[in-house]
Structure formats: C-alpha cells, structure tokens
Design a protein around this motif. Sequence first.
Motif, PDB file in Angstrom:
ATOM      1  N   GLU A 138      33.376  58.861  28.885  1.00  0.00           N
ATOM      2  CA  GLU A 138      31.858  58.493  27.800  1.00  0.00           C
ATOM      3  C   GLU A 138      31.235  58.300  28.401  1.00  0.00           C
ATOM      4  O   GLU A 138      31.303  57.148  29.814  1.00  0.00           O
ATOM      5  N   ASN A 139      29.753  58.554  28.555  1.00  0.00           N
ATOM      6  CA  ASN A 139      29.035  57.673  29.701  1.00  0.00           C
ATOM      7  C   ASN A 139      27.518  56.778  28.313  1.00  0.00           C
ATOM      8  O   ASN A 139      26.921  56.292  29.131  1.00  0.00           O
ATOM      9  N   ARG A 140      27.908  56.971  27.311  1.00  0.00           N
ATOM     10  CA  ARG A 140      27.552  55.708  26.116  1.00  0.00           C
ATOM     11  C   ARG A 140      27.769  54.386  25.431  1.00  0.00           C
ATOM     12  O   ARG A 140      28.955  55.376  24.721  1.00  0.00           O
ATOM     13  N   SER A 148      33.737  63.391  27.620  1.00  0.00           N
ATOM     14  CA  SER A 148      33.347  64.608  25.735  1.00  0.00           C
ATOM     15  C   SER A 148      32.087  63.596  25.216  1.00  0.00           C
ATOM     16  O   SER A 148      31.706  64.314  23.931  1.00  0.00           O
ATOM     17  N   LYS A 149      31.254  63.001  25.800  1.00  0.00           N
ATOM     18  CA  LYS A 149      29.715  62.826  25.859  1.00  0.00           C
ATOM     19  C   LYS A 149      28.924  63.640  24.904  1.00  0.00           C
ATOM     20  O   LYS A 149      29.596  65.258  25.688  1.00  0.00           O
ATOM     21  N   THR A 150      28.163  63.759  24.014  1.00  0.00           N
ATOM     22  CA  THR A 150      27.800  64.543  23.215  1.00  0.00           C
ATOM     23  C   THR A 150      28.424  65.907  22.365  1.00  0.00           C
ATOM     24  O   THR A 150      28.030  65.572  21.047  1.00  0.00           O
ATOM     25  N   MET A 203      32.913  66.660  39.436  1.00  0.00           N
ATOM     26  CA  MET A 203      32.747  67.543  37.710  1.00  0.00           C
ATOM     27  C   MET A 203      32.540  68.774  37.842  1.00  0.00           C
ATOM     28  O   MET A 203      33.693  69.414  38.295  1.00  0.00           O
ATOM     29  N   SER A 204      32.519  70.026  36.573  1.00  0.00           N
ATOM     30  CA  SER A 204      32.773  70.881  36.620  1.00  0.00           C
ATOM     31  C   SER A 204      33.008  71.363  37.579  1.00  0.00           C
ATOM     32  O   SER A 204      33.805  72.328  38.375  1.00  0.00           O
ATOM     33  N   GLY A 205      31.928  71.501  38.531  1.00  0.00           N
ATOM     34  CA  GLY A 205      30.513  72.425  39.280  1.00  0.00           C
ATOM     35  C   GLY A 205      31.748  71.803  40.768  1.00  0.00           C
ATOM     36  O   GLY A 205      31.921  73.260  41.897  1.00  0.00           O
ATOM     37  N   ARG A 214      36.218  64.021  36.986  1.00  0.00           N
ATOM     38  CA  ARG A 214      35.330  64.006  35.139  1.00  0.00           C
ATOM     39  C   ARG A 214      34.515  65.048  35.529  1.00  0.00           C
ATOM     40  O   ARG A 214      33.294  65.795  36.286  1.00  0.00           O
ATOM     41  N   VAL A 215      35.627  66.168  34.345  1.00  0.00           N
ATOM     42  CA  VAL A 215      35.271  67.024  33.708  1.00  0.00           C
ATOM     43  C   VAL A 215      35.279  67.522  32.403  1.00  0.00           C
ATOM     44  O   VAL A 215      35.157  67.516  31.590  1.00  0.00           O
ATOM     45  N   GLY A 216      33.887  67.620  31.988  1.00  0.00           N
ATOM     46  CA  GLY A 216      32.294  67.977  30.787  1.00  0.00           C
ATOM     47  C   GLY A 216      32.806  69.437  30.659  1.00  0.00           C
ATOM     48  O   GLY A 216      33.751  69.643  29.955  1.00  0.00           O
ATOM     49  N   THR A 217      32.132  69.716  31.327  1.00  0.00           N
ATOM     50  CA  THR A 217      31.825  71.712  30.773  1.00  0.00           C
ATOM     51  C   THR A 217      32.664  71.982  30.594  1.00  0.00           C
ATOM     52  O   THR A 217      32.970  73.132  30.040  1.00  0.00           O
ATOM     53  N   GLY A 218      33.210  72.551  31.845  1.00  0.00           N
ATOM     54  CA  GLY A 218      35.199  72.971  32.497  1.00  0.00           C
ATOM     55  C   GLY A 218      35.398  72.924  31.015  1.00  0.00           C
ATOM     56  O   GLY A 218      36.543  73.866  31.028  1.00  0.00           O
ATOM     57  N   LYS A 258      29.683  74.497  27.428  1.00  0.00           N
ATOM     58  CA  LYS A 258      28.011  73.735  26.792  1.00  0.00           C
ATOM     59  C   LYS A 258      28.227  72.888  26.092  1.00  0.00           C
ATOM     60  O   LYS A 258      28.382  72.880  25.008  1.00  0.00           O
ATOM     61  N   ARG A 259      27.566  71.760  26.298  1.00  0.00           N
ATOM     62  CA  ARG A 259      27.312  70.869  25.242  1.00  0.00           C
ATOM     63  C   ARG A 259      26.174  70.476  24.376  1.00  0.00           C
ATOM     64  O   ARG A 259      25.243  70.835  25.124  1.00  0.00           O
ATOM     65  N   PRO A 260      26.411  70.064  23.730  1.00  0.00           N
ATOM     66  CA  PRO A 260      25.131  69.969  22.811  1.00  0.00           C
ATOM     67  C   PRO A 260      24.918  68.833  23.329  1.00  0.00           C
ATOM     68  O   PRO A 260      24.600  67.886  23.596  1.00  0.00           O
ATOM     69  N   LEU A 293      34.716  54.713  30.810  1.00  0.00           N
ATOM     70  CA  LEU A 293      33.195  54.301  31.267  1.00  0.00           C
ATOM     71  C   LEU A 293      32.276  54.983  31.906  1.00  0.00           C
ATOM     72  O   LEU A 293      32.601  54.666  33.312  1.00  0.00           O
ATOM     73  N   ILE A 294      31.638  56.364  32.312  1.00  0.00           N
ATOM     74  CA  ILE A 294      31.621  56.740  33.521  1.00  0.00           C
ATOM     75  C   ILE A 294      29.690  57.196  33.260  1.00  0.00           C
ATOM     76  O   ILE A 294      28.845  57.190  34.373  1.00  0.00           O
ATOM     77  N   GLY A 295      29.028  55.614  32.532  1.00  0.00           N
ATOM     78  CA  GLY A 295      27.658  56.128  32.399  1.00  0.00           C
ATOM     79  C   GLY A 295      26.950  54.653  32.859  1.00  0.00           C
ATOM     80  O   GLY A 295      27.998  53.917  32.257  1.00  0.00           O
ATOM     81  N   LEU A 303      36.058  53.071  44.000  1.00  0.00           N
ATOM     82  CA  LEU A 303      35.321  53.608  43.815  1.00  0.00           C
ATOM     83  C   LEU A 303      34.626  54.835  43.384  1.00  0.00           C
ATOM     84  O   LEU A 303      35.479  55.606  43.361  1.00  0.00           O
ATOM     85  N   MET A 304      33.756  55.461  42.812  1.00  0.00           N
ATOM     86  CA  MET A 304      32.966  56.892  42.267  1.00  0.00           C
ATOM     87  C   MET A 304      31.657  57.300  42.541  1.00  0.00           C
ATOM     88  O   MET A 304      31.438  55.883  42.867  1.00  0.00           O
ATOM     89  N   CYS A 305      31.759  58.096  42.798  1.00  0.00           N
ATOM     90  CA  CYS A 305      30.190  58.570  43.080  1.00  0.00           C
ATOM     91  C   CYS A 305      29.460  59.900  42.631  1.00  0.00           C
ATOM     92  O   CYS A 305      30.645  60.751  41.704  1.00  0.00           O
ATOM     93  N   ILE A 306      28.498  60.067  42.235  1.00  0.00           N
ATOM     94  CA  ILE A 306      28.112  60.979  41.985  1.00  0.00           C
ATOM     95  C   ILE A 306      26.851  61.588  42.366  1.00  0.00           C
ATOM     96  O   ILE A 306      26.342  61.259  42.870  1.00  0.00           O
ATOM     97  N   PRO A 307      27.647  63.168  43.461  1.00  0.00           N
ATOM     98  CA  PRO A 307      26.159  62.706  44.672  1.00  0.00           C
ATOM     99  C   PRO A 307      25.179  63.397  44.395  1.00  0.00           C
ATOM    100  O   PRO A 307      25.391  64.207  42.708  1.00  0.00           O
TER     101      PRO A 307
END
Length: 229
Positions: free
Chosen positions: A60-62, A39-41, A199-201, A215-219, A223-225, A84-86, A166-170
């Motif tokens: 959230e990332n911040r 739900s970031k932003t 993530m969404s993609g 971790r799905v935001g846009t989906g 679209k994020r503000p 916390l994902i950021g 564990l977590m990763c962001i390819p």
Amino acid sequence: MGEELKNIKDRLRDVLSSIKSSLKKVSRKSSDCCLVAVSKTHPTSVIKEALECGHRVFGENRVQEAQDKWPDLKSQYENVELHLIGSLQTNKAGDAVGLFDVIETLDRPKLARALKAAMDKSHKEVKLFIQVNTGGEGQKGGIAPKELEGFLSYCQNDLELSIEGLMCIPPVDEEPSVHFALLHKFAKRHGLHSLSMGMSGDYEVACQFGATHVRVGTGVFGKRPPFKP
Ligand SMILES: *Cc1c(COP(=O)(O)O)cnc(C)c1O
C-alpha cells in the motif's frame, strides 16, 4: 481472454508464473523473488479475492488508506505481510510501524530517527528498505545515490537499525534495466540481500536483474480505481 476480463485468481497465477519463468532464465529459483501485490485504491472486497487465493504479501502507498483497510483484513487472514511502498511523513512513523511489516521507503535521517523511536516504543521490529532515487529525479522520494553510503552507515551504525535492502522506482521514460542493474550493484557493494524493484510493466526484467521483491498492482488487480482523498 482479454486482460480486463480476467479475474484476480487468473491474473495472480499468470504473474506468479511469469516471475517463475523470468527467474528460471537466469538460473534463479522461484522462491528467490516475492510478489508484493499492490492493492492501493482497491477496496477490501477486491483484496479479499487475492487473500482467498492464498496470497499474503501486499503493498500500500498511503498510511491512512492502509489503516482504513488492513486492520480488519489482518484479523481475518493469518500471516499477512504488509509493505509500505509510498513516501512516509515523519509524523506518521508511529502509525506505519504499528500497521506495516515492511517499510520500503526509508530515505532520510529524520525519518530513520522517527522509525527507530517508534520501533523502540512499540517493541515492534519492522523490516526496512532504503529507497534510492536512482534517476536523480527532483520530485521523487529516495536518497541520492551519492548519499547512500553515508546514510546507510548512519542507519546501521549510529541508529543500530537493521537494513534489509534497497528499493527503487525508475523514471518512467528511461530503460528500467539500467536502474535495476545500478540498484543491484549498490546492494552488492554494501552487503544487502533484498532488492525491491519492478512493477507491472517491467517486473520480468527486474527478476532477471536480481529483484527479490517485485511490486505489481495492475498486473494482479487490473486497472486501478482513482484515488479518493
Ligand atoms: C502503484 C505502485 C506500484 C504498482 O504499480 P503497477 O504499475 O500498477 O504495477 C509499484 N510500486 C510503487 C512504489 C507504486 O506506487
């Protein structure tokens, strides 16, 4: 219906059903993977729509932004689980432990020590994931794969921290499944049960490679503000 016209209730339902069918393809149960709605932003009015649908797990990332939004939401809705994902600065470890239930971005000894101290001080246990920089990208957070074993041992044995997974962001320009498979292999090797990836993609792929958290935001929210500092 066009993607942008859908409401959050419909999107949430669609994402949950895609997770379920992706898991089913590899004989996993729908309870095997948890949707972390990122739900970031997004303002609290938007987040509330998802909460009203009964969703309870958010990312959230911040730290600062989460502190502005979540204390109120957590007091209004029960059983929220906030991730916390950021990346986390050491000097914000105390704040992060106070607000978040899961921290997915543990990636260095100094941060591990700060989180340990913050949890001891507040008598609050937060679940921890180690972020692995599977793509070896210079600017990206995460521990290098070759340092994972030593770091994990430092966290578990020296600091007596319980590590959930564990977590990763390819890297954006690479085939994500290679990274998902690698993270899965690391988790298995070290006896860790949770894997935050997708993530969404690419969350459907991640589900088939053993993700326990996507971790799905846009989906979910559309679209994020833009981020406002
Ligand atoms: C923003 C973010 C996501 C969600 O991204 P979407 O493509 O909108 O689903 C997932 N993970 C991390 C670490 C993020 O920062």
